[in-house]
Design an enzyme around this catalytic site. Structure first.
Site, PDB file in Angstrom:
ATOM      1  N   GLU A  36       0.829  -1.205   0.000  1.00  0.00           N
ATOM      2  CA  GLU A  36       0.000   0.000   0.000  1.00  0.00           C
ATOM      3  C   GLU A  36       0.866   1.258   0.000  1.00  0.00           C
ATOM      4  O   GLU A  36       0.739   2.136   0.849  1.00  0.00           O
ATOM      5  CB  GLU A  36      -0.999  -0.001   1.165  1.00  0.00           C
ATOM      6  CG  GLU A  36      -2.233   0.814   0.849  1.00  0.00           C
ATOM      7  CD  GLU A  36      -3.357   0.673   1.861  1.00  0.00           C
ATOM      8  OE1 GLU A  36      -4.388   1.321   1.641  1.00  0.00           O
ATOM      9  OE2 GLU A  36      -3.218  -0.066   2.850  1.00  0.00           O
ATOM     10  N   TYR A 106       0.073  -7.705  -1.792  1.00  0.00           N
ATOM     11  CA  TYR A 106      -1.006  -6.942  -1.172  1.00  0.00           C
ATOM     12  C   TYR A 106      -2.324  -7.462  -1.745  1.00  0.00           C
ATOM     13  O   TYR A 106      -2.736  -7.102  -2.835  1.00  0.00           O
ATOM     14  CB  TYR A 106      -0.827  -5.448  -1.450  1.00  0.00           C
ATOM     15  CG  TYR A 106      -1.898  -4.564  -0.862  1.00  0.00           C
ATOM     16  CD1 TYR A 106      -2.471  -4.839   0.375  1.00  0.00           C
ATOM     17  CD2 TYR A 106      -2.322  -3.422  -1.543  1.00  0.00           C
ATOM     18  CE1 TYR A 106      -3.448  -4.015   0.907  1.00  0.00           C
ATOM     19  CE2 TYR A 106      -3.293  -2.586  -1.015  1.00  0.00           C
ATOM     20  CZ  TYR A 106      -3.854  -2.890   0.218  1.00  0.00           C
ATOM     21  OH  TYR A 106      -4.828  -2.075   0.739  1.00  0.00           O
ATOM     22  N   ASP A 145       0.189  -7.949   3.411  1.00  0.00           N
ATOM     23  CA  ASP A 145      -1.163  -7.781   3.920  1.00  0.00           C
ATOM     24  C   ASP A 145      -2.074  -8.668   3.071  1.00  0.00           C
ATOM     25  O   ASP A 145      -2.369  -8.341   1.922  1.00  0.00           O
ATOM     26  CB  ASP A 145      -1.563  -6.306   3.812  1.00  0.00           C
ATOM     27  CG  ASP A 145      -3.002  -6.049   4.219  1.00  0.00           C
ATOM     28  OD1 ASP A 145      -3.699  -7.008   4.624  1.00  0.00           O
ATOM     29  OD2 ASP A 145      -3.436  -4.886   4.121  1.00  0.00           O
ATOM     30  N   ASN A 147      -5.152  -9.425   3.901  1.00  0.00           N
ATOM     31  CA  ASN A 147      -6.538  -8.969   4.071  1.00  0.00           C
ATOM     32  C   ASN A 147      -7.484 -10.074   4.525  1.00  0.00           C
ATOM     33  O   ASN A 147      -8.649 -10.111   4.114  1.00  0.00           O
ATOM     34  CB  ASN A 147      -7.044  -8.300   2.790  1.00  0.00           C
ATOM     35  CG  ASN A 147      -6.915  -6.786   2.863  1.00  0.00           C
ATOM     36  OD1 ASN A 147      -7.272  -6.170   3.864  1.00  0.00           O
ATOM     37  ND2 ASN A 147      -6.400  -6.186   1.799  1.00  0.00           N
ATOM     38  N   ASP A 242      -1.634   2.181  10.243  1.00  0.00           N
ATOM     39  CA  ASP A 242      -2.631   1.424  11.008  1.00  0.00           C
ATOM     40  C   ASP A 242      -2.241  -0.044  11.112  1.00  0.00           C
ATOM     41  O   ASP A 242      -2.836  -0.795  11.886  1.00  0.00           O
ATOM     42  CB  ASP A 242      -4.040   1.577  10.412  1.00  0.00           C
ATOM     43  CG  ASP A 242      -4.108   1.293   8.922  1.00  0.00           C
ATOM     44  OD1 ASP A 242      -3.046   1.238   8.259  1.00  0.00           O
ATOM     45  OD2 ASP A 242      -5.227   1.163   8.396  1.00  0.00           O
TER      46      ASP A 242
END
Length: 252
Positions: A36, A106, A145, A147, A242
Site C-alpha cells: 500500500e 497486497y 497484507d 486482508n 494502522d
C-alpha cells in the site's frame, strides 16, 4: 536472514512520520517488503544506500502498490502474476534468488459491502496457482497484507465479525486452501495458541491502545523451509501506519 513486511498505508505519509531509511538500517533486515505505497515511484525522493529498490505501482495513482528494498540483488525480478486482469494494481513483486523466491503481496480487499468478494476470490485462486508453480522450482517466501484473519484467534471479536470483509468463510477457506498446498503460516507454526497477536487496528475507538485488532499481515513459506524458521515476530511497537510490521528470521 531477516525479512520485514509492512503495510505502510501510504509511503509518502510514512516518510512524514519517520526516517524510513534510518529505521530500515537499524533493523538490520536483509529485505523490507512493503504494501500500500499509494504512489508512483517518481512521486518520492528516497535513497537507500546498501539496498536495491523495486517498486510496482498501480495504474491508478494514489492506490495500492508494493515495493521491496533488499541488500541482495536478485537474479530476476517479476512484477505481477502475468495475468492482465490481476496486474493493474501493483499488488505483487517477486524476487528470484539462487535458492528461493521472495515475494511481497497486497491481497485485494473484499470491501465492506463485499462488492469485491468475487474478484478477491478469483485473485486468491490465481495467486495460489502462481506460488505453486514457483514452489515446484525452488522454495517460496511470501509476505504482506493478505486482508484475511484466518482463524478466530486472529482477531479480537470473531463472532461479531463473522461474514464481514476479511473474515468471511470464503476468504478464510481461500487461505486454508493456499496453506494446504504446501505452505506454512510461520507465526502460527511457532505460536499456535498465542492470543492478542494482531498486526492491524482501526484508527477509531483507541483500538490500537486497547489492542482490539486483527492479524492480517503474514509471512508464509514453503513447507520445506519449516526447519529453517528461527522466529516470527509482530513488531507492534513500531508506529506510522494502522498496520505494524511483521518479521521473519530464517537460518541460512
Amino acid at each position: 536472514m531477516k525479512f520485514i513486511s509492512w503495510n505502510v498505508n501510504g509511503f509518502r505519509a510514512l516518510q512524514r512520520k519517520m526516517d524510513v531509511y534510518s529505521w530500515l538500517v537499524e533493523t538490520g533486515a536483509d529485505a523490507l517488503c512493503i504494501q500500500e505505497t499509494k504512489m508512483h515511484r517518481d512521486q518520492v525522493q528516497f535513497e537507500t544506500p546498501g539496498y536495491f529498490q523495486y517498486w510496482n505501482e498501480a495504474v491508478r495513482k494514489g492506490y495500492s502498490g508494493t515495493a521491496i528494498f533488499t541488500k541482495n540483488e536478485p537474479i530476476n525480478v517479476t512484477y505481477g502474476m502475468g495475468i492482465e486482469a490481476h496486474d493493474q494494481e501493483g499488488r505483487l513483486i517477486t524476487l528470484e534468488y539462487d535458492n528461493y523466491y521472495l515475494i511481497t503481496v497486497y491481497t485485494p480487499n473484499a470491501k465492506r459491502d463485499l462488492t469485491r468478494l468475487d474478484y478477491r476470490l478469483e485473485w486468491g485462486a490465481a495467486f495460489t496457482n502462481y506460488i505453486q508453480q514457483l514452489d515446484r522450482i525452488k522454495p517460496v517466501i511470501f509476505c504482506g497484507d493478505l486482508n484475511v484473519a484466518h482463524q478466530e484467534i486472529d482477531l479480537t471479536y470473531p463472532r461479531n465479525n463473522s461474514g464481514n470483509s476479511g473474515f468471511t468463510q470464503e476468504e478464510r477457506e481461500d487461505f486454508s486452501a493456499l496453506l494446504s498446498n504446501g505452505f506454512i503460516d510461520t507465526y502460527r507454526a511457532l505460536y499456535p495458541d498465542r492470543t492478542g497477536a494482531y498486526s492491524w487496528w482501526s484508527f477509531q475507538f483507541n483500538a490500537r491502545q486497547r489492542n482490539i485488532g486483527w492479524r492480517i499481515d503474514y509471512f508464509v513459506t514453503s513447507q520445506c523451509l519449516k526447519e529453517y524458521i528461527i522466529d516470527a515476530k509482530i513488531l507492534w511497537d513500531v508506529v506510522g501506519s494502522d498496520h505494524c510490521p511483521v518479521e521473519l528470521k530464517l537460518a541460512e
